[in-house]
Design a protein around this motif. Structure first.
Motif, short mmCIF file in Angstrom:
data_model
loop_
_atom_site.label_atom_id
_atom_site.label_comp_id
_atom_site.label_asym_id
_atom_site.label_seq_id
_atom_site.Cartn_x
_atom_site.Cartn_y
_atom_site.Cartn_z
N GLN A 397 0.84 -1.19 0.00
CA GLN A 397 0.00 0.00 0.00
C GLN A 397 0.88 1.24 0.00
O GLN A 397 0.54 2.25 0.58
N GLY A 398 2.00 1.12 -0.63
CA GLY A 398 2.94 2.24 -0.67
C GLY A 398 2.56 3.24 -1.74
O GLY A 398 1.44 3.26 -2.25
N ALA A 399 3.56 4.02 -2.15
CA ALA A 399 3.26 5.11 -3.07
C ALA A 399 3.15 4.65 -4.52
O ALA A 399 2.73 5.40 -5.39
N GLY A 400 3.54 3.41 -4.79
CA GLY A 400 3.50 2.94 -6.17
C GLY A 400 4.64 3.50 -6.97
O GLY A 400 5.63 4.00 -6.43
N MET A 401 4.50 3.45 -8.28
CA MET A 401 5.61 3.83 -9.15
C MET A 401 5.03 4.56 -10.36
O MET A 401 3.99 4.16 -10.87
N PRO A 402 5.66 5.63 -10.82
CA PRO A 402 5.15 6.29 -12.02
C PRO A 402 5.19 5.32 -13.20
O PRO A 402 6.11 4.51 -13.29
N PRO A 403 4.18 5.40 -14.09
CA PRO A 403 4.09 4.42 -15.18
C PRO A 403 5.36 4.33 -16.02
O PRO A 403 5.73 3.25 -16.46
N GLU A 404 6.04 5.47 -16.23
CA GLU A 404 7.24 5.40 -17.07
C GLU A 404 8.37 4.65 -16.37
O GLU A 404 9.24 4.06 -17.03
N ASP A 405 8.33 4.63 -15.04
CA ASP A 405 9.35 3.87 -14.31
C ASP A 405 9.05 2.39 -14.33
O ASP A 405 9.96 1.56 -14.32
N ILE A 406 7.74 2.05 -14.36
CA ILE A 406 7.36 0.64 -14.32
C ILE A 406 7.99 -0.09 -15.48
O ILE A 406 8.49 -1.21 -15.34
N LYS A 407 7.99 0.58 -16.65
CA LYS A 407 8.55 -0.07 -17.84
C LYS A 407 10.02 -0.41 -17.65
O LYS A 407 10.52 -1.39 -18.18
N ARG A 408 10.71 0.43 -16.91
CA ARG A 408 12.15 0.22 -16.79
C ARG A 408 12.55 -0.48 -15.50
O ARG A 408 13.74 -0.73 -15.26
N ALA A 409 11.54 -0.83 -14.69
CA ALA A 409 11.85 -1.30 -13.34
C ALA A 409 12.71 -2.55 -13.32
O ALA A 409 13.49 -2.75 -12.40
#
Lengths: 470, 226
Positions: A397-409
């Motif tokens: 339940q944290g802050a999550g990740m910006p969508p553009e970061d998800i791609k590079r995670a």
């Protein structure tokens, strides 16, 4: 065996033509000539045989008829009959000779009795001289009564003609075929060259470092080769990219801790005044080095996984006990941070894989979730089976990740800007991804408001498969 | 303990040598496989530390195989720069008792060597009770008592404490705990082990006047009654 092998190798070496296209065409020509000779010979043999048989049949019918005449009318009748036939024979191919007991010629167009003809039960084939011309004839002799003898035959000039025609045809066919073979060889070599050329052009460009080149597909059989080479290049390219990315990452992300450790040691060597200070600096440098080592190990592990090793350790992995253990392992840690860790296993799925690697992958996910979750939130470790797939999910339940970061995670050393200050190497999810790839599974990252979830999917093993592996 | 160290890098060798001697052990050293093999078969050691890759044709695994083929059961710790799991398995299959990859912390090496040395001494009877100081552990009824007070432990805490007691007086590193108590062979990014140990401490040490579990800086933990 060895001598034999070297001998045949030598034989190949002595063959003067080096061009595959020419050899191909040459071989084709030889086969073509041989089959043409075989066909024409068959036609020749068949045709002449047929002619022979029809001549023989005609002679026999003729002779029977003449013998009848002899029986009915004697010498006069037979002489007239022979004369009639000779008169009516436009083609001038019929041969007759009627001789008396004294050897005198009564009728016929043969000049005399050929010496070789003694038997009356077979056909003779000989050269005769008639009206000053030599020609080939097929003759049969018959004994009539009272010492009279009859020869009935046919001139077989026609067969000679056929033979000539066929021989000429053979020769010309041979010449034409040779010409065609040579011309074809040149054409084939050209085609060959063109085909090989596009592959050669591409591969030599690749060999010189231009990995972006691909062989164009043209729609014929060479596409099979081209496609295979293209796939291979694709893979090499991906691996090279990986290497490049890693070396960049190493250059960037490992230089920093190495520099830090070096600076600490240098600083201590120059400025430390007491033993305590020195020791503290050294200790910190050692922990920096340990951190570097752990990054190296993680990198090596990922590289090793990506190279596809370790499949030998695959067995049946029961997820329920594995996840329960990990839950128990991490529960205390999350509690310490004021986070509630939940475990929800809806079904005990089995996957084929390496238990240690799956443990490590899930541990990395939990490490991450605990690291990035604020206190007073919940993290859920859950697993369920859905459409032939086992899913393992860690939801926080944290802050999550910006969508553009998800791609590079899952890229190596990638760290979201917001997490730069936290401890870690940015290799956690890369390793998870590598483990998942090795197992033929998938990893999905997504935001779920609020929070973040990582879902791993593996192909579920049914009971039958489980037995086979065990 | 009498220890044989076979390692070709002289810097690493002299460092380990110094450390082991400081810890009170008698250490013989060899810088190549030939000398190492000679010493290993002709002398009696409590533990042998073998580098895997050695110059001169005889590597660590060869020495190990020769030892084992002569029914020599001396515990062997393999040291290697090859961190590959397959290499690890190969080393253990050849008869190695433990495997460490370079680079390593000396404290970890010492802890493992001492653990191996103790394993070398066979236990005459299977133990059902373990004790240190006033702490008693009954392995059959799975109860733990300190003084007269009963301590309630979770199954995993029980295993953790059991491992610590069995290695009482020796340094036990976090990696060793991770491997032996949990059977995990990875490096958690977080300080999970510390949390587990501190939880155990809360139950075993906190209510009492003296503490048994001590933290060794940069190394791990030690269970000691003093």
């Amino acid at each position: 065996m060895k001598a034999n092998g070297s001998f045949s190798f030598k034989k190949v070496m002595h063959w003067p033509i080096r061009s595959a296209g020419l050899n191909f065409a040459f071989g084709y020509g030889v086969v073509f000539v041989l089959s043409a000779i075989f066909c024409l010979s068959f036609i020749w043999w068949n045709t002449t045989g047929q002619l022979d048989r029809s001549v023989q049949a005609a002679v026999q019918i003729d002779a029977r008829d003449l013998q009848q005449r002899w029986l009915h009318g004697g010498v006069e009748d037979l002489t007239i009959a022979i004369q009639d036939r000779l008169d009516q024979n436009v083609e001038d191919d019929e041969l007759y000779l009627l001789t008396g007991p004294d050897g005198r010629k009564y009728a016929g167009n043969l000049p005399g009795w050929p010496v070789v003809i003694g038997n009356t039960n077979k056909f003779y084939e000989l050269t005769i001289r008639r009206d000053g011309l030599r020609s080939q004839a097929k003759l049969h002799a018959y004994h009539l009564s009272a010492g009279y003898q009859l020869i009935v035959g046919r001139d077989i000039k026609g067969r000679q003609l056929v033979r000539h025609v066929l021989t000429d045809t053979l020769i010309w066919a041979g010449v034409m075929i040779t010409l065609f073979a040579v011309g074809g060889a040149l054409v084939i070599r050209r085609i060959f060259r063109q085909v090989v050329h596009s592959i050669v052009r591409t591969t030599s460009a690749v060999a010189q470092g231009d990995l972006g080149q691909r062989i164009p597909l043209v729609g014929n059989e060479t596409d099979l080769v081209a496609h295979t080479i293209n796939t291979m290049l694709e893979r090499i390219n991906r691996l090279m990219d990986g290497v490049k990315q890693v070396s960049n990452a190493i250059a960037h992300d490992l230089r920093t801790p190495i520099t830090r450790a070096r600076t600490r040691l240098e600083d201590a060597s120059l400025h430390a005044f007491s033993d305590g200070e020195l020791r503290a600096a050294i200790d910190r440098a050692i922990s920096d080095l340990d951190h570097i080592t752990s990054i190296f190990e993680a990198l090596l592990r990922i590289a090793q996984l990506e190279a596809g090793a370790r499949r030998s350790a695959f067995t049946v992995v029961e997820l329920k006990p594995l996840l329960e253990n990990l839950y128990e392992f991490y529960d205390l840690l999350s509690e310490e941070k004021g986070i509630k860790l939940n475990l929800r296993i809806k079904e005990n799925g089995c996957v084929k894989g390496d238990p240690q690697l799956i443990q490590q992958a899930v541990a990395n996910m939990l490490d991450n979730a605990i690291k990035f979750s604020p206190s007073n939130t919940e993290i859920t470790l859950t697993s369920w089976v859905e459409r032939e797939k086992v899913r393992i999910a860690v939801i926080d339940q944290g802050a999550g990740m910006p969508p553009e970061d998800i791609k590079r995670a899952s890229e190596r050393f990638f760290r979201a800007e917001s997490s730069r200050h936290t401890q870690g190497s940015g290799l956690g999810l890369s390793l998870v991804q590598a483990v998942v790839n090795l197992h033929g599974g998938t990893m999905e990252l997504s935001n779920c408001s609020p929070g973040f979830q990582v879902v791993l999917s593996f192909l579920v093993m049914n009971k039958k498969e489980r037995k086979e592996v065990v | 303990m009498r220890i044989l160290l076979v390692e070709d890098d002289s810097t690493v060798r002299s460092f380990i040598l110094k450390g082991l001697r400081e810890a009170g052990h008698v250490v013989d050293e060899a810088g190549n496989g030939k000398d190492g093999l000679f010493l290993a078969v002709s002398e009696n050691y409590d533990v042998v530390i073998l580098d895997r890759m050695l110059p001169g044709g005889i590597d660590g695994v060869r020495i190990l195989e020769t030892l084992r083929s002569q029914q020599n059961a001396t515990p062997v710790l393999l040291l290697s720069a090859l961190a590959d799991v397959d290499e690890r398995v190969a080393g253990l299959k050849a008869g190695g008792d433990d495997y460490m990859t370079k680079p390593y912390a000396f404290s970890e090496l010492l802890a493992r060597v001492e653990a191996l040395g103790r394993r070398g001494r066979p236990e005459t009877t299977p133990q059902t009770k373990l004790a240190i100081g006033d702490l008693e552990m009954d392995l059959l009824s799975r109860t733990v008592k300190r003084g007269n007070e009963k301590i309630d432990l979770q199954p995993r805490e029980f295993r953790l404490l059991e491992f610590l007691i069995r290695h009482a007086g020796q340094v036990v590193t976090r990696t060793m705990l991770l491997e032996r108590v949990w059977d995990y062979h990875f490096d958690p990014q977080t300080n999970v082990i510390d949390v587990h140990v501190s939880r155990l401490r809360q139950k075993v040490d906190k209510p009492f006047s003296t503490s048994l579990i001590h933290t060794i800086r940069n190394a791990g933990y030690i269970l000691r009654a003093d």
